[in-house]
Design a protein around this motif. Structure first.
Motif, PDB file in Angstrom:
ATOM      1  N   VAL A 147     -21.247 124.318  84.136  1.00  0.00           N
ATOM      2  CA  VAL A 147     -22.034 124.615  85.339  1.00  0.00           C
ATOM      3  C   VAL A 147     -22.896 123.411  85.704  1.00  0.00           C
ATOM      4  N   ALA A 148     -23.434 122.723  84.694  1.00  0.00           N
ATOM      5  CA  ALA A 148     -24.246 121.532  84.951  1.00  0.00           C
ATOM      6  C   ALA A 148     -23.433 120.464  85.673  1.00  0.00           C
ATOM      7  N   LYS A 150     -20.915 120.968  87.736  1.00  0.00           N
ATOM      8  CA  LYS A 150     -20.770 121.388  89.131  1.00  0.00           C
ATOM      9  C   LYS A 150     -22.054 121.146  89.914  1.00  0.00           C
ATOM     10  N   ARG A 151     -23.201 121.441  89.289  1.00  0.00           N
ATOM     11  CA  ARG A 151     -24.480 121.220  89.965  1.00  0.00           C
ATOM     12  C   ARG A 151     -24.697 119.726  90.227  1.00  0.00           C
ATOM     13  N   SER A 154     -22.743 118.554  93.144  1.00  0.00           N
ATOM     14  CA  SER A 154     -23.309 119.030  94.411  1.00  0.00           C
ATOM     15  C   SER A 154     -24.502 118.187  94.850  1.00  0.00           C
ATOM     16  N   ILE A 198     -29.724 117.673  84.938  1.00  0.00           N
ATOM     17  CA  ILE A 198     -29.710 119.053  85.422  1.00  0.00           C
ATOM     18  C   ILE A 198     -30.410 119.918  84.380  1.00  0.00           C
ATOM     19  N   GLY A 203     -30.229 125.386  85.948  1.00  0.00           N
ATOM     20  CA  GLY A 203     -29.524 124.296  86.607  1.00  0.00           C
ATOM     21  C   GLY A 203     -30.230 123.659  87.782  1.00  0.00           C
ATOM     22  N   HIS A 204     -31.544 123.478  87.683  1.00  0.00           N
ATOM     23  CA  HIS A 204     -32.281 122.816  88.759  1.00  0.00           C
ATOM     24  C   HIS A 204     -32.047 121.304  88.717  1.00  0.00           C
ATOM     25  N   PRO A 205     -31.999 120.639  89.866  1.00  0.00           N
ATOM     26  CA  PRO A 205     -31.880 119.175  89.863  1.00  0.00           C
ATOM     27  C   PRO A 205     -33.197 118.535  89.438  1.00  0.00           C
ATOM     28  N   LEU A 235     -30.349 120.993  99.694  1.00  0.00           N
ATOM     29  CA  LEU A 235     -30.537 121.375  98.294  1.00  0.00           C
ATOM     30  C   LEU A 235     -31.418 122.608  98.131  1.00  0.00           C
TER      31      LEU A 235
END
Length: 375
Positions: A147-148, A150-151, A154, A198, A203-205, A235
């Motif tokens: 998931v990290a 993918k984040r 993005s 991340i 999963g916050h930037p 975002l």
């Protein structure tokens, strides 16, 4: 005196690891004294709590003083003296091999002794509770490495015709635990390499840095600011407005802060860097935002803008004023009135407590061809 002692401590031929706790105590002692001086300068009383903190400092200083005297005696018994064993003197006189082993052992003992005392917590920049303060902007569950990735992808402001790939290369410890994701972008004639952090929680930037060659500037700062604002909105950063910016080396970096109910919230800050050749966002730093952002209630100042303005020096020619939440040195927040004004050729930002008009902070604005800097 405490700061002078810390300087002298750094001259001893032992590793900083062995003297870390002692140096930390000296820093806190100096800073706490400075905090009390500032408090007394405002007319605020010294409370029983302050006296208790001073007593604790005194007790720790007594232990440190006793152990250092014992160490000095043992070093002298080996044919050397403290004044001889600075790093430079030890090297020149060849005496380090006599005194250092004993000094190392003694500092290990002192560090263990100092660790038994509770850490000093007070309203100052080196307070220990800041190091333990949890991030307020992290929500949700822990995400997986996939998931990290993918984040991270993005976050990339994708250049047309570029194929991006990413993979987790490690983790980062600290107040914001995060996955480190390396990103590569390939297209004919250009390679991009980037690093994203991340947060493991939801999963916050936290950070994004994209490295590539920067071409000739084709955009002005206003256009770059628009690119940055749209990127933040994509975002999910809502209610952000520009604070300050700087332009250099073909890039422009903008500081955006949150605005809530007409009040500027400086702790909720995000920095965005834009390449001026094509407007691509090549940098994001949201760590401050994640550390500080949380639901806030209504802002209710005790003073009106005009009442607060009456506390300013008559020498300050005020241009404008507004409410602003600013971070304190202790990592807390304070509702203030921010006044921008000039004294002669110099421009200042003056922050007054919205409850009582006391001066909280003064910043000087430095205008240059690169942008506006604050010091």
């Amino acid at each position: 005196q405490a700061m002078a002692a810390q300087t002298n401590l750094g001259q001893l031929p032992v590793s900083t690891e062995l003297t870390a706790r002692t140096a930390k105590f000296l820093t806190q002692a100096a800073d706490y004294a400075n905090t009390l001086v500032r408090r007394a300068g405002t007319g605020a009383p010294v409370t029983a709590t302050h006296w208790e903190q001073l007593r604790r400092l005194y007790d720790q200083a007594a232990v440190l003083n006793r152990e250092l005297h014992r160490m000095e005696a043992r070093v002298a018994a080996n044919g050397a003296h403290f004044w001889e064993i600075t790093r430079t003197a030890a090297y020149k006189r060849g005496i380090a091999r006599i005194s250092v082993p004993q000094a190392r052992a003694d500092f290990r003992a002192i560090n263990r002794e100092m660790q038994t005392y509770p850490t000093l917590i007070y309203d100052g920049p080196f307070s220990d509770h800041l190091e333990r303060k949890r991030p307020l902007g992290l929500t949700g569950d822990v995400i997986s490495a996939s998931v990290a990735v993918k984040r991270a992808l993005s976050l990339i402001d994708r250049a047309q015709g570029t194929d991006y790939k990413a993979g987790v290369t490690g983790t980062v410890k600290g107040r914001i635990e995060a996955y480190r994701v390396e990103v590569t972008g390939n297209r004919a004639g250009t390679d991009e390499k980037g690093t994203c952090l991340i947060s493991k929680k939801d999963g916050h930037p936290v950070l994004m840095l994209l490295s590539r060659g920067i071409g000739a500037e084709r955009l002005d700062v206003a256009a770059a600011q628009d690119y940055a604002a749209r990127y933040l909105k994509r975002l999910g950063f809502e209610g952000m407005r520009l604070s300050y910016g700087i332009r250099r080396n073909g890039m422009a970096t903008f500081n955006f802060v949150r605005e809530k109910d007409g009040v500027i919230v400086y702790p909720d800050m995000v920095k965005v860097t834009v390449a001026l050749d094509n407007g691509q966002v090549i940098g994001l730093d949201a760590a401050s935002y994640l550390l500080a952002h949380h639901p806030r209630g209504s802002f209710r100042p005790t003073l009106t803008l005009e009442q607060a303005r009456s506390f300013l020096s008559p020498r300050l020619k005020v241009e404008k004023g507004r409410l602003a939440v600013i971070p304190t040195d202790a990592g807390e927040e304070k509702l203030t009135y921010e006044f921008k004004g000039t004294v002669g050729p110099n421009t200042f930002l003056v922050y007054l407590d919205a409850a009582n008009g006391e001066e909280v902070k003064v910043l000087k604005l430095i205008a240059s061809s690169a942008g506006t800097l604050v010091m």
